[in-house]
Design a protein around this motif. Structure first.
Motif, PDB file in Angstrom:
ATOM      1  N   TYR A  77      -0.885  22.959  -5.988  1.00  0.00           N
ATOM      2  CA  TYR A  77      -1.717  24.013  -4.531  1.00  0.00           C
ATOM      3  C   TYR A  77      -1.805  25.603  -5.185  1.00  0.00           C
ATOM      4  N   PHE A  96      -6.679   0.634   1.019  1.00  0.00           N
ATOM      5  CA  PHE A  96      -5.584   0.682   0.337  1.00  0.00           C
ATOM      6  C   PHE A  96      -4.597  -0.161   1.090  1.00  0.00           C
ATOM      7  N   ALA A 126       0.857  -1.396  -0.344  1.00  0.00           N
ATOM      8  CA  ALA A 126      -0.176  -0.072   0.274  1.00  0.00           C
ATOM      9  C   ALA A 126       1.088   1.526  -0.116  1.00  0.00           C
ATOM     10  N   GLU A 127       1.940   1.586   0.882  1.00  0.00           N
ATOM     11  CA  GLU A 127       2.911   2.056   1.035  1.00  0.00           C
ATOM     12  C   GLU A 127       3.244   2.926   0.168  1.00  0.00           C
ATOM     13  N   ARG A 146       1.130   9.732   6.281  1.00  0.00           N
ATOM     14  CA  ARG A 146       0.862  10.116   4.424  1.00  0.00           C
ATOM     15  C   ARG A 146      -0.346   8.747   4.312  1.00  0.00           C
ATOM     16  N   LEU A 147      -0.885   9.716   2.824  1.00  0.00           N
ATOM     17  CA  LEU A 147      -2.159   9.684   2.242  1.00  0.00           C
ATOM     18  C   LEU A 147      -2.395   9.707   1.239  1.00  0.00           C
ATOM     19  N   PRO A 148      -3.421   8.487   0.411  1.00  0.00           N
ATOM     20  CA  PRO A 148      -2.888   8.146  -0.919  1.00  0.00           C
ATOM     21  C   PRO A 148      -3.873   9.378  -1.974  1.00  0.00           C
ATOM     22  N   GLN A 151       8.747  19.902  -4.356  1.00  0.00           N
ATOM     23  CA  GLN A 151       8.988  18.495  -4.355  1.00  0.00           C
ATOM     24  C   GLN A 151       9.340  17.847  -5.146  1.00  0.00           C
ATOM     25  N   THR A 155       5.043  23.574  -5.362  1.00  0.00           N
ATOM     26  CA  THR A 155       3.228  23.017  -5.750  1.00  0.00           C
ATOM     27  C   THR A 155       2.990  24.773  -4.792  1.00  0.00           C
ATOM     28  N   GLU A 168       9.627  15.387  -8.613  1.00  0.00           N
ATOM     29  CA  GLU A 168       8.921  14.999  -9.267  1.00  0.00           C
ATOM     30  C   GLU A 168       9.181  14.187 -10.703  1.00  0.00           C
ATOM     31  N   PHE A 201       0.539   3.233  -3.384  1.00  0.00           N
ATOM     32  CA  PHE A 201      -0.940   4.929  -3.198  1.00  0.00           C
ATOM     33  C   PHE A 201      -0.540   5.310  -1.947  1.00  0.00           C
ATOM     34  N   MET A 202       0.621   5.239  -1.066  1.00  0.00           N
ATOM     35  CA  MET A 202       1.094   6.280  -0.595  1.00  0.00           C
ATOM     36  C   MET A 202       1.666   7.786  -0.866  1.00  0.00           C
ATOM     37  N   ARG A 203       1.085   8.851  -1.184  1.00  0.00           N
ATOM     38  CA  ARG A 203       1.977  10.135  -1.365  1.00  0.00           C
ATOM     39  C   ARG A 203       2.319  11.172  -0.681  1.00  0.00           C
ATOM     40  N   LYS A 204       3.545  11.048  -0.851  1.00  0.00           N
ATOM     41  CA  LYS A 204       3.769  12.747  -0.358  1.00  0.00           C
ATOM     42  C   LYS A 204       3.062  14.427  -0.621  1.00  0.00           C
ATOM     43  N   ASN A 205       2.328  14.411  -1.789  1.00  0.00           N
ATOM     44  CA  ASN A 205       1.696  15.284  -1.788  1.00  0.00           C
ATOM     45  C   ASN A 205       2.222  16.463  -0.933  1.00  0.00           C
ATOM     46  N   ILE A 206       3.370  16.940  -2.170  1.00  0.00           N
ATOM     47  CA  ILE A 206       3.620  18.031  -0.506  1.00  0.00           C
ATOM     48  C   ILE A 206       3.367  19.468  -1.146  1.00  0.00           C
ATOM     49  N   LYS A 207       3.340  20.517  -0.238  1.00  0.00           N
ATOM     50  CA  LYS A 207       3.128  21.379  -0.678  1.00  0.00           C
ATOM     51  C   LYS A 207       4.170  22.188  -0.334  1.00  0.00           C
TER      52      LYS A 207
END
Lengths: 91, 417
Positions: free
Chosen positions: B305, B401, A40-41, B252-254, A53, A73, A55, A44-50
């Motif tokens: 963002y 997930f 899963a890590e 951490r979230l997906p 980042q 970002t 990429e 699916f799991m992402r840092k999704n940094i503000k």
């Protein structure tokens, strides 16, 4: 919308590129030994940094080559671009 | 209700030139300690606080919002409400919300302008036709109203659609959910805020969360720009900024946060009395009560963002709109804007406990969370109050997930949602 300096073709419109998501996520070396949590890590799991980042991007409507980008970002400012396999710049 | 809105209160206040209306909600400073704190004062967050107070008797709670309430995606979406989702879990979740919408103005004593004008989804190729027919059947088995329309019936229901077989993506049919429609987005936030405030909830604006304090695996409180707030339960409803809050707690979230755009035209006389969506060409349009065409575009494919999207996304949507509605060819667009949406890999939301005790997330609504606002608040309140999900949101846990039990609505639902 912004300009991207492809390391192979030079500066082009962002429209020519495809975003490939977070960079430097390593494919598991021993996939058969991974637990569900680790899968899963990885999947699916992402840092999704503000903020800044790392990429991957692909010049889909150009040379079709992949490369890496360091981008803020929060304002879409590109900090660095480097080729696949190269070491990421230290931030 | 101490300040009930009615025709009598309207007359009474008219006599004093509308200068003595009571504030709809207070502007309190945060207390030191709450039983629960909701992070995010959008529709979903305010609804969560409202139902926590109303159904679970949790009155010592607060909503903290970094800007002003309803100033994020609640005020940026295209206000479409429908429940015609394919999978049972989604159908249950979204129809629960739709049922609350149907009585919401009365419940809140606040006109949310819910208008069941119907939502029509168009099919442009044979696969669309098969998918939409399948979804219609699935909807009806779940007790959700849905009908399949032929091209002629589409034209009859919405005469301005170009149903000529000669266009690039001809209209081959469509589905209609008559109970679906739109609502006034700001009013939803304001109505819930007023209702929650009435029951003692503190709504604290201009208060940004800077950190989540943990004691081992439990939540102890939140650091904010207005100081530390002690609480054992934190419900995060931060939409595009969910990952930012999660990172504060070491989770951490997906999710990936992307800009989604919408635009409105100059106001014109009534011309389209329903909502028409088209997945294949990515165009959807309705008309607001002010007369503006409300048009939804797509997301950019990179994380950002910035609350602004790329020009070509809008251009693509308008190309499709013009082919489907040639009558709009000389309309001028007034405003265009972007919002940051948090997208899950399976395009379904997360309403869930986390590995940290007392920390709950309501996120991942992606491009279509507005429609679920009342249901989302109700079910998330249940999850926080009982530390267990309601059966309607059990499938939307974070663990899916890991287990692989995804609710895969990507492409399976009515449209880009």
């Amino acid at each position: 919308m912004f300009l991207i300096n492809c390391p192979y073709c030079g500066e082009r419109d962002q429209q020519e590129f495809k975003a490939g998501g977070e960079a430097h996520i390593e494919r598991p070396k021993q996939p058969t030994e991974l637990s569900d949590d680790e899968w899963a890590e990885y999947l699916f799991m992402r840092k999704n940094i503000k903020g800044v980042q790392f990429e991957r991007w692909n010049h889909a409507h150009g040379c079709r080559k992949w490369f890496n980008m360091v981008r803020d970002t929060s304002n879409d400012e590109i900090k660095a671009i480097y080729k696949m396999g190269e070491k990421p710049p230290s931030q | 209700m101490r300040n009930k809105y009615s025709v009598f209160s309207l007359i009474k206040n008219a006599l004093s030139y509308h200068e003595n209306w009571q504030r709809a909600w207070k502007d309190p400073a945060p207390k030191k300690d709450y039983d629960a704190v909701i992070v995010g004062g959008g529709g979903h967050g305010l609804a969560t606080a409202y139902y926590l107070a109303k159904k679970h008797n949790m009155n010592n709670i607060a909503v903290v919002e970094k800007g002003w309430i309803g100033g994020g995606n609640t005020g940026r979406n295209t206000t479409i409400i429908r429940s015609n989702y394919l999978w049972d879990a989604s159908a249950g979740l979204y129809d629960h919300a739709l049922k609350i919408w149907e009585g919401l103005s009365q419940e809140l004593n606040y006109n949310v302008m819910f208008s069941q004008r119907g939502v029509m989804n168009l099919a442009h190729n044979l696969q669309d036709v098969r998918d939409l027919k399948r979804r219609t059947h699935a909807n009806r088995l779940n007790g959700i109203d849905a009908v399949y329309l032929s091209t002629e019936e589409v034209k009859k229901f919405c005469p301005i659609i170009n149903t000529s077989p000669d266009i690039r993506y001809p209209v081959l049919g469509g589905t209609l959910q008559r109970r679906a429609g739109t609502a006034r987005h700001d009013a939803v936030a304001w109505g819930y805020a007023r209702g929650a405030d009435e029951m003692g909830v503190d709504i604290i604006q201009n208060c940004e969360v800077k950190g989540i304090k943990r004691n081992g695996d439990s939540v102890e409180g939140i650091e904010t720009t207005k100081g530390f707030i002690k609480t054992k339960k934190v419900g995060v409803v931060a939409a595009g900024h969910s990952s930012v809050i999660a990172n504060m707690a070491g989770l951490r979230l997906p999710l990936e946060s992307k800009p989604l755009q919408a635009l409105v035209s100059e106001p014109v006389k009534p011309i389209i009395d329903t909502v028409v969506m088209s997945n294949a060409v990515h165009a959807y349009v309705s008309q607001s009560d002010k007369g503006e065409l409300v048009i939804g575009a797509g997301t950019d494919d990179y994380v950002s963002y910035t609350q602004k999207g790329s020009h070509q996304i809008v251009e693509g949507t308008l190309n499709a709109i013009l082919e489907l509605y040639p009558i709009f060819s000389r309309m001028r667009m007034l405003r265009q804007w972007g919002g940051i949406v948090d997208i899950c890999p399976d395009a379904s939301p997360i309403l869930s406990k986390t590995s940290i005790k007392g920390l709950y997330f309501n996120c991942g609504w992606g491009t279509g969370g507005f429609k679920a606002t009342p249901g989302s608040g109700d079910l998330f309140a249940h999850t926080i109050a009982n530390d267990e999900p309601h059966k309607l949101n059990a499938a939307f846990n974070l663990n899916r997930f890991v287990s692989g039990d995804l609710v895969d609505e990507h492409g399976a639902a009515a449209v880009a949602h």
